[in-house]
Enzyme design. Sequence first.
Site, PDB file in Angstrom:
ATOM      1  N   SER A   1       0.828  -1.209   0.000  1.00  0.00           N
ATOM      2  CA  SER A   1       0.000   0.000   0.000  1.00  0.00           C
ATOM      3  C   SER A   1       0.864   1.261   0.000  1.00  0.00           C
ATOM      4  O   SER A   1       1.651   1.465  -0.925  1.00  0.00           O
ATOM      5  CB  SER A   1      -0.961  -0.048   1.188  1.00  0.00           C
ATOM      6  OG  SER A   1      -1.988   0.902   1.047  1.00  0.00           O
TER       7      SER A   1
ATOM      8  N   ASP B   1     -10.429  -3.805  -5.513  1.00  0.00           N
ATOM      9  CA  ASP B   1      -9.898  -3.044  -4.386  1.00  0.00           C
ATOM     10  C   ASP B   1     -10.686  -1.743  -4.259  1.00  0.00           C
ATOM     11  O   ASP B   1     -10.652  -0.901  -5.165  1.00  0.00           O
ATOM     12  CB  ASP B   1      -8.406  -2.752  -4.623  1.00  0.00           C
ATOM     13  CG  ASP B   1      -7.731  -2.052  -3.443  1.00  0.00           C
ATOM     14  OD1 ASP B   1      -8.430  -1.429  -2.622  1.00  0.00           O
ATOM     15  OD2 ASP B   1      -6.491  -2.109  -3.372  1.00  0.00           O
TER      16      ASP B   1
ATOM     17  N   HIS C   1      -8.400  -4.770  -0.736  1.00  0.00           N
ATOM     18  CA  HIS C   1      -7.159  -4.052  -0.413  1.00  0.00           C
ATOM     19  C   HIS C   1      -6.384  -4.843   0.626  1.00  0.00           C
ATOM     20  O   HIS C   1      -6.763  -4.906   1.799  1.00  0.00           O
ATOM     21  CB  HIS C   1      -7.473  -2.647   0.106  1.00  0.00           C
ATOM     22  CG  HIS C   1      -6.256  -1.773   0.211  1.00  0.00           C
ATOM     23  ND1 HIS C   1      -5.595  -1.301  -0.908  1.00  0.00           N
ATOM     24  CD2 HIS C   1      -5.568  -1.309   1.280  1.00  0.00           C
ATOM     25  CE1 HIS C   1      -4.556  -0.573  -0.524  1.00  0.00           C
ATOM     26  NE2 HIS C   1      -4.513  -0.567   0.801  1.00  0.00           N
TER      27      HIS C   1
END
Length: 444
Positions: A196, A337, A363
């Site tokens: 991320s 996501d 995610h």
Amino acid sequence: MNSLFSWISERKTEVKYPSISAVVSIREQDTGTRRVSLQEFVEKRCPSLHSKFHPAWWLPSGHHQTLYCVVGDFSQRDKVVYKRTLLRLKDGGTIGLDFADGGHVTPETPIVVVMHGLTGGSYESYVRAILSPTCLPISEGGLGYRAVVVNFRGCAGVPVTSPQLYSAGHTDDLRQAVFYISAHFPNAPLLGLGFSLGANVMTRYIAEEGQRCRLRSACILACPWNLAANNDKLNSSYVGLHIYSKGMGRNLVNMLKKNYDSISQDPEHDVAKAATTAVALNRPSIETFDDTFTRIGGGSMPHWPFASAYDYYRYASSHKVLGDVQIPFLAINAADDPVVQDVPMDANGSEWVVMALTSHGGHLGWFEVDDGWGQVRRWIRKPVLEWFHGTADVMVWDKLQYPDIHEIDGYITEVGRETLGCKVIDREQIVRGTEGQAGMLAGL
């Protein structure tokens, strides 16, 4: 029946290779070494990447997968024990390096260098899901590697010792961590792993380093890429704004509150003033937090401060630098996501970048059914471990020449970059991988 078959068949991962693929050398048992394209290498060495990912039936959507990262109990799974080294940087800041290994290592054992997500740390379940088998001895089915998680300033119990935190675009903290790792393990191949926000930082670092990058390869998961575009898409729906964006904003405020006394010691400093305003925010979106604090306190000159959150987003986005990547680079995102909806599958023309898009996974989820009723495991560990093993143990590398690492006034630095540097202020502290920070929504 046809619609069900179509729904299942669409779960195959889309893998996009460069139109002109880089050529690498690999070991062959019978012929010694052979030159192959990066595409051929991935197709042969990462079979899981080309298989279908089947999400657990009770976690069918990206929302389910993402929210399970927050509500799931992972405390008894993938336990990792770290030894922490705290590094003081030349600007006065502090980062925490959490090292792990399976106990049977040599000076040549590969090291996975990890960057965690937005307000996480080495304790996050998505980090441990990959590092646990990475560090497990070969005799027990693991890779037998070392790993080190670079914890951002203020995250995972790392103290804040200067008026600065971190952001998606500040790469010097990772750069200085790599100085230290390279100095202490000069014969170990370094492999990058980013999640991320940490994936965005690692991508920018690799692109900035170009051919002198000290990482041998990298795997990037759920990178936010175009920060402005993904922020706009996140804010375009009620769930995106009020659940995800404000959930991440809450985490950032809580993290800042934990470190407020340290970061505001000089109340007249611009970062301290921004922090004072930010800790008073009530359920801000991530954009509101970034506009209040990150654009001012998320990095150092240049390029901070920025005039607005969007100026910061335009600078820090990683999609535009993919063309500068010069090492084997695998990026995996999920099409469902809800946090990252804009993925640059063309990779900006780099011959070294392979982009993969699973149809499901949310995610940082990628949960599939494990043995036992209601049990899940993260599918993503399979292609990541295959990639690590292939790039560390199968690829053959020429002896690369890097600028010398040396020590000046107690700081480890690189020749030509003496404005940067780090020194150890504490080491050997034991950190339990399942212990997170109170008040944080783990997994976001």
